[in-house]
Write a protein that holds these residues in place. Structure first.
Motif, PDB file in Angstrom:
ATOM      1  N   UNK A 144       0.852  -1.281   0.013  1.00 43.35           N
ATOM      2  CA  UNK A 144      -0.074   0.079   0.208  1.00 43.35           C
ATOM      3  C   UNK A 144       0.816   1.266   0.022  1.00 43.35           C
ATOM      4  N   UNK A 145       0.820   1.827  -1.060  1.00 50.01           N
ATOM      5  CA  UNK A 145       1.992   3.230  -0.999  1.00 50.01           C
ATOM      6  C   UNK A 145       1.118   4.261  -1.958  1.00 50.01           C
ATOM      7  N   UNK A 146      -0.152   4.203  -2.284  1.00 46.94           N
ATOM      8  CA  UNK A 146      -0.910   5.269  -3.095  1.00 46.94           C
ATOM      9  C   UNK A 146      -2.171   5.445  -2.463  1.00 46.94           C
ATOM     10  N   UNK A 147      -2.833   6.572  -2.898  1.00 47.25           N
ATOM     11  CA  UNK A 147      -4.364   6.600  -2.487  1.00 47.25           C
ATOM     12  C   UNK A 147      -5.003   7.351  -3.704  1.00 47.25           C
ATOM     13  N   UNK A 148      -6.496   7.229  -3.599  1.00 48.87           N
ATOM     14  CA  UNK A 148      -7.115   7.798  -4.623  1.00 48.87           C
ATOM     15  C   UNK A 148      -8.108   9.043  -4.100  1.00 48.87           C
ATOM     16  N   UNK A 149      -7.994  10.027  -4.873  1.00 50.54           N
ATOM     17  CA  UNK A 149      -9.107  11.027  -4.466  1.00 50.54           C
ATOM     18  C   UNK A 149     -10.152  11.468  -5.526  1.00 50.54           C
ATOM     19  N   UNK A 150     -11.281  11.648  -4.984  1.00 52.67           N
ATOM     20  CA  UNK A 150     -12.284  11.759  -5.911  1.00 52.67           C
ATOM     21  C   UNK A 150     -12.859  13.417  -5.879  1.00 52.67           C
ATOM     22  N   UNK A 151     -11.972  14.177  -4.998  1.00 55.89           N
ATOM     23  CA  UNK A 151     -12.370  15.444  -4.814  1.00 55.89           C
ATOM     24  C   UNK A 151     -11.486  16.253  -5.777  1.00 55.89           C
ATOM     25  N   UNK A 152     -11.589  15.973  -7.010  1.00 55.63           N
ATOM     26  CA  UNK A 152     -10.775  16.792  -8.189  1.00 55.63           C
ATOM     27  C   UNK A 152     -11.776  17.722  -8.884  1.00 55.63           C
ATOM     28  N   UNK A 153     -10.996  18.914  -9.190  1.00 55.54           N
ATOM     29  CA  UNK A 153     -11.769  20.008  -9.895  1.00 55.54           C
ATOM     30  C   UNK A 153     -11.608  19.724 -11.491  1.00 55.54           C
ATOM     31  N   UNK A 154     -12.635  19.387 -11.857  1.00 54.60           N
ATOM     32  CA  UNK A 154     -12.772  19.086 -13.379  1.00 54.60           C
ATOM     33  C   UNK A 154     -12.440  17.619 -13.716  1.00 54.60           C
ATOM     34  N   UNK A 155     -12.359  16.988 -12.869  1.00 52.39           N
ATOM     35  CA  UNK A 155     -11.985  15.620 -13.335  1.00 52.39           C
ATOM     36  C   UNK A 155     -12.723  14.845 -12.121  1.00 52.39           C
ATOM     37  N   UNK A 156     -12.507  13.351 -12.324  1.00 52.16           N
ATOM     38  CA  UNK A 156     -13.387  12.137 -11.423  1.00 52.16           C
ATOM     39  C   UNK A 156     -12.877  11.711 -10.366  1.00 52.16           C
ATOM     40  N   UNK A 157     -11.347  11.658 -10.532  1.00 52.17           N
ATOM     41  CA  UNK A 157     -10.499  10.984  -9.591  1.00 52.17           C
ATOM     42  C   UNK A 157      -8.995  11.413  -9.958  1.00 52.17           C
ATOM     43  N   UNK A 158      -7.950  11.017  -9.202  1.00 47.09           N
ATOM     44  CA  UNK A 158      -6.645  11.095  -9.116  1.00 47.09           C
ATOM     45  C   UNK A 158      -5.896  10.357  -8.406  1.00 47.09           C
ATOM     46  N   UNK A 159      -4.737   9.853  -8.623  1.00 48.48           N
ATOM     47  CA  UNK A 159      -3.997   9.110  -7.453  1.00 48.48           C
ATOM     48  C   UNK A 159      -3.131  10.082  -6.837  1.00 48.48           C
ATOM     49  N   UNK A 160      -3.055   9.937  -5.697  1.00 49.82           N
ATOM     50  CA  UNK A 160      -2.168  10.899  -4.699  1.00 49.82           C
ATOM     51  C   UNK A 160      -1.348   9.936  -3.940  1.00 49.82           C
ATOM     52  N   UNK A 161      -0.714  10.636  -2.899  1.00 54.85           N
ATOM     53  CA  UNK A 161       0.123  10.265  -2.033  1.00 54.85           C
ATOM     54  C   UNK A 161      -0.650   9.585  -0.861  1.00 54.85           C
ATOM     55  N   UNK A 162      -0.251   8.883  -0.132  1.00 55.68           N
ATOM     56  CA  UNK A 162      -0.842   8.333   1.129  1.00 55.68           C
ATOM     57  C   UNK A 162      -1.389   9.394   1.965  1.00 55.68           C
ATOM     58  N   UNK A 163      -2.248   8.987   3.127  1.00 54.76           N
ATOM     59  CA  UNK A 163      -2.668   9.993   3.893  1.00 54.76           C
ATOM     60  C   UNK A 163      -1.822  10.609   4.861  1.00 54.76           C
ATOM     61  N   UNK A 164      -0.686   9.734   5.106  1.00 57.44           N
ATOM     62  CA  UNK A 164       0.540   9.981   5.789  1.00 57.44           C
ATOM     63  C   UNK A 164       1.530   9.304   5.750  1.00 57.44           C
TER      64      UNK A 164
END
Length: 205
Positions: free
Chosen positions: A84-104
């Motif tokens: 587990x080394x990444x996260x996904x965010x659905x709070x993206x302006x102009x898009x549906x999702x994006x892969x982000x860094x983990x929570x901490x």
């Protein structure tokens, strides 16, 4: 604001004399499923891919946003581990999702998975290869499974199984409670869940 006024204008901060607010209502009890309830719900999940996803949530304790962006090589079905080394965010302006860094930083971890989960992941990969629907994401194809479908299918299956409906995040809580009831140390539980401190785990469970 009051501290600023005291520091720069010598206006006494009367708030320091006031006690902190106290929680008067009892802490809300976390709703979880037992393994028996979970199995009963899974018997009503028609789509195999979703069943594997829910099983992964229940038996790894990972966050939904941590499992959705997993790639096939994050799963080592031979050594029975999940990276587990990444996260996904659905709070993206102009898009549906994006892969982000983990929570901490503590959210980056490698955890053991059960033999049965490793087998399910292997079966899912074979099915997708045979159907020519395999993509870079384990759950989905070249984009992850829709979040709305994930929640809706679980709710519908729970209702059909006559099991109390819980939030999908509570599958993570169910996993933690299962480990604690099995006598796993709180330190190990905190590390597996990716908590930043043991206090966070103790305060939750």
């Amino acid at each position: 604001l009051l501290r600023y006024a005291e520091k720069y204008y010598d206006i006494p901060n009367q708030l320091v004399k006031v006690d902190n607010f106290r929680r008067v209502e009892p802490k809300k009890e976390i709703e979880i499923w037992t393994p028996e309830q979970f199995n009963k719900v899974m018997a009503n999940v028609k789509k195999f891919e979703y069943k594997v996803f829910y099983t992964a949530l229940f038996y790894t304790g990972a966050r939904k946003g941590e499992l959705l962006p997993t790639f096939w090589d994050d799963w080592d079905v031979v050594n029975k581990t999940l990276n587990i080394d990444k996260s996904i965010s659905h709070k993206v302006t102009g898009g549906s999702w994006m892969i982000t860094s983990p929570k901490n930083s503590s959210s980056v971890r490698k955890i053991k998975i059960t033999d049965s989960l490793a087998e399910l992941i292997s079966q899912l990969k074979i099915i997708k290869q045979n159907n020519k629907t395999i993509g870079r994401f384990t759950f989905g194809d070249d984009k992850p499974l829709p979040e709305t479908c994930i929640c809706r299918y679980l709710t519908n299956a729970a209702k059909e199984a006559d099991v109390p409906v819980i939030k999908i995040h509570n599958l993570r809580h169910s996993h933690a409670s299962l480990l604690i009831n099995q006598g796993v140390s709180i330190v190990a539980v905190a590390k597996r869940l990716g908590h930043s401190s043991i206090e966070q785990t103790l305060n939750t469970y």
